[in-house]
Scaffold this active site. Sequence first.
Site, PDB file in Angstrom:
ATOM      1  N   ASP A  82       0.853  -1.191   0.000  1.00  0.00           N
ATOM      2  CA  ASP A  82       0.000   0.000   0.000  1.00  0.00           C
ATOM      3  C   ASP A  82       0.896   1.252   0.000  1.00  0.00           C
ATOM      4  O   ASP A  82       1.852   1.333   0.787  1.00  0.00           O
ATOM      5  CB  ASP A  82      -0.868  -0.058   1.274  1.00  0.00           C
ATOM      6  CG  ASP A  82      -1.922   1.026   1.327  1.00  0.00           C
ATOM      7  OD1 ASP A  82      -2.393   1.451   0.261  1.00  0.00           O
ATOM      8  OD2 ASP A  82      -2.285   1.428   2.455  1.00  0.00           O
ATOM      9  N   HIS A 203      -9.555   4.871  -1.242  1.00  0.00           N
ATOM     10  CA  HIS A 203      -8.635   5.030  -0.109  1.00  0.00           C
ATOM     11  C   HIS A 203      -9.317   5.858   0.970  1.00  0.00           C
ATOM     12  O   HIS A 203     -10.303   6.550   0.704  1.00  0.00           O
ATOM     13  CB  HIS A 203      -7.358   5.751  -0.569  1.00  0.00           C
ATOM     14  CG  HIS A 203      -6.367   4.849  -1.235  1.00  0.00           C
ATOM     15  ND1 HIS A 203      -5.185   4.491  -0.644  1.00  0.00           N
ATOM     16  CD2 HIS A 203      -6.409   4.221  -2.422  1.00  0.00           C
ATOM     17  CE1 HIS A 203      -4.522   3.685  -1.459  1.00  0.00           C
ATOM     18  NE2 HIS A 203      -5.234   3.513  -2.550  1.00  0.00           N
ATOM     19  N   SER A 206     -11.810   4.473   6.364  1.00  0.00           N
ATOM     20  CA  SER A 206     -12.171   4.466   7.793  1.00  0.00           C
ATOM     21  C   SER A 206     -12.932   5.740   8.118  1.00  0.00           C
ATOM     22  O   SER A 206     -12.462   6.839   7.794  1.00  0.00           O
ATOM     23  CB  SER A 206     -10.912   4.416   8.669  1.00  0.00           C
ATOM     24  OG  SER A 206     -10.216   3.223   8.470  1.00  0.00           O
ATOM     25  N   ASN A 225     -10.135   0.345   0.913  1.00  0.00           N
ATOM     26  CA  ASN A 225      -9.004   0.275   1.859  1.00  0.00           C
ATOM     27  C   ASN A 225      -9.402   0.715   3.270  1.00  0.00           C
ATOM     28  O   ASN A 225      -9.957   1.810   3.434  1.00  0.00           O
ATOM     29  CB  ASN A 225      -7.888   1.214   1.406  1.00  0.00           C
ATOM     30  CG  ASN A 225      -7.139   0.712   0.192  1.00  0.00           C
ATOM     31  OD1 ASN A 225      -7.514  -0.280  -0.422  1.00  0.00           O
ATOM     32  ND2 ASN A 225      -6.071   1.392  -0.161  1.00  0.00           N
ATOM     33  N   ALA A 227      -7.531   1.078   7.122  1.00  0.00           N
ATOM     34  CA  ALA A 227      -6.353   0.961   7.985  1.00  0.00           C
ATOM     35  C   ALA A 227      -6.654   1.493   9.384  1.00  0.00           C
ATOM     36  O   ALA A 227      -6.590   0.763  10.381  1.00  0.00           O
ATOM     37  CB  ALA A 227      -5.176   1.719   7.369  1.00  0.00           C
TER      38      ALA A 227
HETATM   39  P1  13P Z   1      -7.825   4.961   6.446  1.00  0.00           P
HETATM   40  O1  13P Z   1      -8.080   3.665   7.077  1.00  0.00           O
HETATM   41  O2  13P Z   1      -6.899   5.828   7.214  1.00  0.00           O
HETATM   42  O3  13P Z   1      -9.104   5.680   6.145  1.00  0.00           O
HETATM   43  O4  13P Z   1      -7.119   4.710   5.044  1.00  0.00           O
HETATM   44  C1  13P Z   1      -6.951   3.461   4.513  1.00  0.00           C
HETATM   45  C2  13P Z   1      -6.170   3.554   3.249  1.00  0.00           C
HETATM   46  O5  13P Z   1      -6.575   4.161   2.290  1.00  0.00           O
HETATM   47  C3  13P Z   1      -4.867   2.897   3.204  1.00  0.00           C
HETATM   48  O6  13P Z   1      -4.242   3.100   1.988  1.00  0.00           O
END
Ligand code: 13P
Length: 279
Positions: A82, A203, A206, A225, A227
């Site tokens: 990533d 992206h 979250s 995505n 994270a």
């Molecule tokens: P967040 O979980 O911070 O929203 O982002 C995830 C992401 O895009 C990782 O590349």
Amino acid sequence: MSFTDTREILLKAQAGGYAVGAFNVENLEMIQAVISAAEKENSPVIIQTTPGTLKYAPPEAFAGGVRALAAGAAVPVALHLDHGNSYELTERCRNAGYSSLMIDGSLLPFEENVALSASVVKASSPLPVEAELGTVGGKEDTHSAEILYTDPALAEEFAARTGISSFAPAIGTSHGVYKAEPKLNLALLDEIRSRVSVPLVLHGTSGVPDETVRECIARGICKVNYATELRITFSAAVRRALSEMPDAFDPKKYLGEGRKAVEEKVAHLIRVCGSDGKA
Ligand code: 13P
């Protein structure tokens, strides 16, 4: 099933009108949690690591761990770099056995981003490569940016000239914790979808409401995505476990509580993506 090509996972999702969650992991417990949630939901899954995570442990350690755990899994599991921040890191992850790579030249001028992304695509073939144009806002590792919405005409040119396998547009999301609910430009997503045929990646998911994520998937997002949500979930569970068991000294015990919490969270996010039952 086990360790699989990311391209195959994403093209199936694109054809089926759902998305596959790409979950950032930081340690062995989080890898176990993601694979176990995917098995419970009978879903394909993508595990990913950032350059910062690869300073904590090298690509060889994550590739070995994910491949070993995926070998016994009943669902397809892919391992993705990533926000790869250099040609050299993409090369290292490719040699370590990753199944796909992101090269993030989004902070570079357009022509330099094209040149860097195209060079990684060429060197990495047949591994699929993701790249970004425009900037997703917020902070991920050392990468920090204001939101700069993707220009759809440039996105079309970028995809054609680089030969990327998936494309991360900037449509209003940010990495990290949102201070206010994000305002996504869904009309822009439609315009990009009509011009770029490779799977699109969201992206900074979250903190984006589940309903909005579903709306983005209905409009062509195939990889989502997460994270920050997983890091928060893991840390909160471990903090709680340590305060409830002040005498615990075996990391397996309190980190196991983090694993359980992340597994539940990932199972929910898999259902949001609509990839449950699609393994
Ligand atoms: P967040 O979980 O911070 O929203 O982002 C995830 C992401 O895009 C990782 O590349």
